[in-house]
Design a protein around this motif. Structure first.
Motif, PDB file in Angstrom:
ATOM      1  N   ILE A   1       0.839  -1.207   0.000  1.00 28.36           N
ATOM      2  CA  ILE A   1       0.000   0.000   0.000  1.00 28.36           C
ATOM      3  C   ILE A   1       0.870   1.250   0.000  1.00 28.36           C
ATOM      4  O   ILE A   1       0.590   2.218  -0.724  1.00 28.36           O
ATOM      5  N   GLN A   2       1.938   1.242   0.789  1.00 31.46           N
ATOM      6  CA  GLN A   2       2.861   2.375   0.794  1.00 31.46           C
ATOM      7  C   GLN A   2       3.422   2.629  -0.600  1.00 31.46           C
ATOM      8  O   GLN A   2       3.518   3.781  -1.047  1.00 31.46           O
ATOM      9  N   ALA A   3       3.818   1.566  -1.263  1.00 32.22           N
ATOM     10  CA  ALA A   3       4.383   1.704  -2.608  1.00 32.22           C
ATOM     11  C   ALA A   3       3.362   2.302  -3.562  1.00 32.22           C
ATOM     12  O   ALA A   3       3.682   3.190  -4.355  1.00 32.22           O
ATOM     13  N   ARG A   4       2.115   1.815  -3.503  1.00 33.99           N
ATOM     14  CA  ARG A   4       1.081   2.362  -4.378  1.00 33.99           C
ATOM     15  C   ARG A   4       0.848   3.850  -4.098  1.00 33.99           C
ATOM     16  O   ARG A   4       0.540   4.619  -5.006  1.00 33.99           O
ATOM     17  N   ASP A   5       1.034   4.245  -2.839  1.00 32.44           N
ATOM     18  CA  ASP A   5       0.850   5.645  -2.470  1.00 32.44           C
ATOM     19  C   ASP A   5       2.068   6.509  -2.769  1.00 32.44           C
ATOM     20  O   ASP A   5       2.066   7.708  -2.480  1.00 32.44           O
ATOM     21  N   GLY A   6       3.116   5.895  -3.325  1.00 35.99           N
ATOM     22  CA  GLY A   6       4.259   6.677  -3.774  1.00 35.99           C
ATOM     23  C   GLY A   6       5.510   6.574  -2.929  1.00 35.99           C
ATOM     24  O   GLY A   6       6.484   7.297  -3.176  1.00 35.99           O
ATOM     25  N   ALA A   7       5.531   5.691  -1.935  1.00 38.36           N
ATOM     26  CA  ALA A   7       6.735   5.541  -1.123  1.00 38.36           C
ATOM     27  C   ALA A   7       7.893   5.059  -1.990  1.00 38.36           C
ATOM     28  O   ALA A   7       7.720   4.214  -2.869  1.00 38.36           O
ATOM     29  N   SER A   8       9.065   5.586  -1.728  1.00 33.94           N
ATOM     30  CA  SER A   8      10.241   5.217  -2.516  1.00 33.94           C
ATOM     31  C   SER A   8      10.757   3.836  -2.109  1.00 33.94           C
ATOM     32  O   SER A   8      10.390   3.286  -1.060  1.00 33.94           O
ATOM     33  N   HIS A   9      11.614   3.293  -2.952  1.00 34.02           N
ATOM     34  CA  HIS A   9      12.256   2.019  -2.630  1.00 34.02           C
ATOM     35  C   HIS A   9      13.006   2.123  -1.317  1.00 34.02           C
ATOM     36  O   HIS A   9      12.947   1.213  -0.473  1.00 34.02           O
ATOM     37  N   GLU A  10      13.695   3.233  -1.108  1.00 33.26           N
ATOM     38  CA  GLU A  10      14.456   3.419   0.123  1.00 33.26           C
ATOM     39  C   GLU A  10      13.538   3.461   1.332  1.00 33.26           C
ATOM     40  O   GLU A  10      13.867   2.912   2.396  1.00 33.26           O
ATOM     41  N   ALA A  11      12.372   4.090   1.196  1.00 29.48           N
ATOM     42  CA  ALA A  11      11.425   4.138   2.305  1.00 29.48           C
ATOM     43  C   ALA A  11      10.895   2.746   2.635  1.00 29.48           C
ATOM     44  O   ALA A  11      10.716   2.396   3.811  1.00 29.48           O
ATOM     45  N   LEU A  12      10.661   1.936   1.612  1.00 33.02           N
ATOM     46  CA  LEU A  12      10.195   0.575   1.851  1.00 33.02           C
ATOM     47  C   LEU A  12      11.276  -0.257   2.543  1.00 33.02           C
ATOM     48  O   LEU A  12      10.971  -1.066   3.429  1.00 33.02           O
ATOM     49  N   LEU A  13      12.515  -0.058   2.152  1.00 28.47           N
ATOM     50  CA  LEU A  13      13.600  -0.770   2.817  1.00 28.47           C
ATOM     51  C   LEU A  13      13.710  -0.373   4.286  1.00 28.47           C
ATOM     52  O   LEU A  13      13.971  -1.219   5.157  1.00 28.47           O
ATOM     53  N   THR A  14      13.483   0.904   4.570  1.00 28.23           N
ATOM     54  CA  THR A  14      13.500   1.369   5.961  1.00 28.23           C
ATOM     55  C   THR A  14      12.403   0.683   6.765  1.00 28.23           C
ATOM     56  O   THR A  14      12.622   0.236   7.901  1.00 28.23           O
ATOM     57  N   THR A  15      11.211   0.581   6.179  1.00 29.39           N
ATOM     58  CA  THR A  15      10.115  -0.123   6.846  1.00 29.39           C
ATOM     59  C   THR A  15      10.493  -1.576   7.112  1.00 29.39           C
ATOM     60  O   THR A  15      10.264  -2.108   8.207  1.00 29.39           O
ATOM     61  N   ALA A  16      11.082  -2.220   6.115  1.00 24.80           N
ATOM     62  CA  ALA A  16      11.490  -3.615   6.263  1.00 24.80           C
ATOM     63  C   ALA A  16      12.516  -3.776   7.383  1.00 24.80           C
ATOM     64  O   ALA A  16      12.420  -4.700   8.209  1.00 24.80           O
ATOM     65  N   ASP A  17      13.489  -2.881   7.425  1.00 27.94           N
ATOM     66  CA  ASP A  17      14.536  -2.989   8.435  1.00 27.94           C
ATOM     67  C   ASP A  17      13.997  -2.732   9.843  1.00 27.94           C
ATOM     68  O   ASP A  17      14.409  -3.375  10.808  1.00 27.94           O
ATOM     69  N   LEU A  18      13.055  -1.806   9.951  1.00 26.29           N
ATOM     70  CA  LEU A  18      12.438  -1.558  11.261  1.00 26.29           C
ATOM     71  C   LEU A  18      11.637  -2.776  11.724  1.00 26.29           C
ATOM     72  O   LEU A  18      11.629  -3.108  12.914  1.00 26.29           O
ATOM     73  N   ALA A  19      10.981  -3.427  10.786  1.00 25.74           N
ATOM     74  CA  ALA A  19      10.204  -4.622  11.140  1.00 25.74           C
ATOM     75  C   ALA A  19      11.096  -5.715  11.706  1.00 25.74           C
ATOM     76  O   ALA A  19      10.654  -6.517  12.549  1.00 25.74           O
ATOM     77  N   MET A  20      12.339  -5.759  11.281  1.00 26.72           N
ATOM     78  CA  MET A  20      13.239  -6.805  11.740  1.00 26.72           C
ATOM     79  C   MET A  20      13.576  -6.682  13.216  1.00 26.72           C
ATOM     80  O   MET A  20      14.017  -7.650  13.840  1.00 26.72           O
ATOM     81  N   THR A  21      13.372  -5.512  13.802  1.00 24.35           N
ATOM     82  CA  THR A  21      13.663  -5.356  15.233  1.00 24.35           C
ATOM     83  C   THR A  21      12.742  -6.241  16.074  1.00 24.35           C
ATOM     84  O   THR A  21      13.103  -6.628  17.189  1.00 24.35           O
ATOM     85  N   VAL A  22      11.558  -6.549  15.550  1.00 27.08           N
ATOM     86  CA  VAL A  22      10.647  -7.460  16.260  1.00 27.08           C
ATOM     87  C   VAL A  22      11.251  -8.858  16.320  1.00 27.08           C
ATOM     88  O   VAL A  22      11.217  -9.529  17.359  1.00 27.08           O
ATOM     89  N   LEU A  23      11.833  -9.304  15.208  1.00 26.56           N
ATOM     90  CA  LEU A  23      12.477 -10.624  15.208  1.00 26.56           C
ATOM     91  C   LEU A  23      13.724 -10.620  16.067  1.00 26.56           C
ATOM     92  O   LEU A  23      14.010 -11.590  16.774  1.00 26.56           O
ATOM     93  N   ASP A  24      14.453  -9.517  16.035  1.00 31.39           N
ATOM     94  CA  ASP A  24      15.670  -9.430  16.835  1.00 31.39           C
ATOM     95  C   ASP A  24      15.392  -9.628  18.324  1.00 31.39           C
ATOM     96  O   ASP A  24      16.233 -10.125  19.065  1.00 31.39           O
ATOM     97  N   ALA A  25      14.200  -9.243  18.743  1.00 34.95           N
ATOM     98  CA  ALA A  25      13.853  -9.348  20.165  1.00 34.95           C
ATOM     99  C   ALA A  25      13.671 -10.793  20.622  1.00 34.95           C
ATOM    100  O   ALA A  25      13.729 -11.077  21.827  1.00 34.95           O
ATOM    101  N   VAL A  26      13.473 -11.718  19.667  1.00 27.03           N
ATOM    102  CA  VAL A  26      13.218 -13.110  20.065  1.00 27.03           C
ATOM    103  C   VAL A  26      14.273 -14.085  19.538  1.00 27.03           C
ATOM    104  O   VAL A  26      14.249 -15.262  19.900  1.00 27.03           O
ATOM    105  N   VAL A  27      15.172 -13.600  18.681  1.00 33.90           N
ATOM    106  CA  VAL A  27      16.224 -14.482  18.164  1.00 33.90           C
ATOM    107  C   VAL A  27      17.226 -14.769  19.288  1.00 33.90           C
ATOM    108  O   VAL A  27      17.695 -13.870  19.976  1.00 33.90           O
ATOM    109  N   THR A  28      17.548 -16.048  19.448  1.00 34.40           N
ATOM    110  CA  THR A  28      18.471 -16.430  20.513  1.00 34.40           C
ATOM    111  C   THR A  28      19.920 -16.522  20.053  1.00 34.40           C
ATOM    112  O   THR A  28      20.843 -16.475  20.846  1.00 34.40           O
TER     113      THR A  28
END
Length: 201
Positions: free
Chosen positions: A173-200
């Motif tokens: 949806i962000q992409a359709r609304d005009g978010a740049s590739h770099e902005a999408l990568l930032t979203t992806a990287d922020l999402a990874m912090t959730v996994l980082d909290a549970v990775v052992t």
């Protein structure tokens, strides 16, 4: 008497790709038969002869799109040396696909038929199933991570897979609304912090 049919230069594969991009850009309900025949350069009898009705053409176009998207996504999801790397690469693959120059923005499967009735809509159910396959793939990788002790078996990996699915749909949806590739990568990287909290490890 002249026989009406497909033009001599009709290429079904090219026509299907053109239809795919049309549905990707406008959605199923936003794409009329007139739009389709004009884009493909054929009349309605030729369209019906080549693809059946509009719904059949849409399903075939979605299958073409899904197969093209599946290759980089599955490669990322299965190829990472760790679960964290695999999921990060997967989110990056989606970011690339959703913002690639020269193609419509966003995701055909996520955005093309979200405006229909919630129930008793075969196309909506068809797309829901395809979207569910994304979460299923991530869940398989998370299950592997539990077996390999990368993630504790106390973590709700079903909810975690659902979270990453939601991130991917939001990126579309962000992409359709005009978010740049770099902005999408930032979203992806922020999402990874959730996994980082549970990775052992």
């Amino acid at each position: 008497m002249a026989i009406r049919g497909r033009p001599r230069n009709f290429d079904r594969a090219i026509a299907l790709e053109q239809a795919m991009e049309l549905f990707w850009e406008r959605g199923y309900r936003g794409t009329s038969l007139t739009d389709i025949t004009a884009a493909l350069g054929i009349n309605r009898p030729s369209m019906y002869a080549a693809f059946g009705n509009k719904e059949a053409l849409f399903r075939e176009a979605v299958a073409l799109y899904s197969e093209a998207l599946r290759v980089p996504v599955e490669s990322a999801l299965r190829g990472g040396p760790t679960t964290r790397a695999a999921i990060a690469d997967t989110l990056h693959a989606y970011a690339e696909a959703f913002s690639r120059p020269g193609t419509p923005l966003g995701c055909l499967v996520v955005l093309s038929a979200t405006d229909g009735p919630a129930h008793d809509d075969p196309l909506r159910e068809f797309l829901v199933e395809l979207r569910g396959s994304l979460q299923a793939g991530i869940l398989l990788r998370l299950q592997h991570a539990v077996r390999e002790n990368e993630i504790s078996d106390t973590v709700n990996i079903e909810a975690l897979a659902g979270y990453f699915g939601t991130v991917v749909f939001g990126m579309a949806i962000q992409a359709r609304d005009g978010a740049s590739h770099e902005a999408l990568l930032t979203t992806a990287d922020l999402a990874m912090t959730v996994l980082d909290a549970v990775v052992t490890r």
